[in-house]
Design an enzyme around this catalytic site. Structure first.
Site: not given
Length: 192
Positions: A7, A68, A141
């Protein structure tokens, strides 16, 4: 399949490693956050993210890295930092020959919770349940990184079948294979 989920972020880059196959219980092998000081020079921050990700790659030896996909936000400064950290993750994996998959936030949310509009608490709760953890990983996160890895494990078989079908179709219609004649266009002067 062992997947490192990333992330991306400059201040907090979530990382999580999940192992398993679609349709079977998954196992978390590690979760954490690579942190950089917000007041440090951009170059130093990117190097710190790289060094942190390299340590995770060395320790866990993933077969795939799921990152991501950066999406447009109103805050350009935030999206730039996210994009830069994302590029570092892609670079680290590619340097080692590890395949990289990009997943949008809504794809990940839909895969893990069933809704592409789920909030962070819902994602954290489902990650906790799916990986049989005692508590949701903190910060968010870290939970998001695990969700990325889970999403990739679940989606990879379907994506592989799709890629194989596309490759097979391309092989059938390659220049060495005769094709059917193209459809004729309407004669000149006619309007649709």
């Amino acid at each position: 399949m062992r997947v490192l989920g990333v992330d991306p972020g400059l201040t907090r880059c979530g990382v999580g490693v999940v192992e398993g196959v679609a349709g079977r219980p998954l196992t978390m092998l590690g979760v954490g956050v690579v942190r950089t000081p917000a007041d440090a020079d951009l170059g130093h921050r990117l190097v710190a993210v790289e060094q942190g990700l390299e340590q995770w790659l060395d320790e866990h030896r993933p077969e795939f890295v799921a990152v991501e996909r950066v999406f447009s936000q109103h805050n350009v400064r935030t999206v730039m930092g996210t994009a830069q950290a994302s590029a570092v993750a892609i670079l680290c994996a590619s340097r080692r020959g590890i395949p990289v998959a990009l997943h949008t936030p809504s794809e990940v949310k839909a895969a893990v919770t069933g809704s592409g509009r789920a909030d962070k608490a819902q994602v954290g709760a489902m990650v906790t349940r799916l990986l049989r953890l005692d508590a949701p990983p903190r910060p968010a996160d870290a939970a998001d990184a695990l969700a990325l890895a889970i999403c990739h494990i679940w989606r990879a078989p379907a994506q592989n079948r799709l890629q194989q079908a596309v490759a097979a179709q391309a092989a059938r219609t390659s220049p060495t294979t005769p094709r059917a004649p193209a459809a004729r266009h309407a004669s000149k002067g006619r309007t649709a």
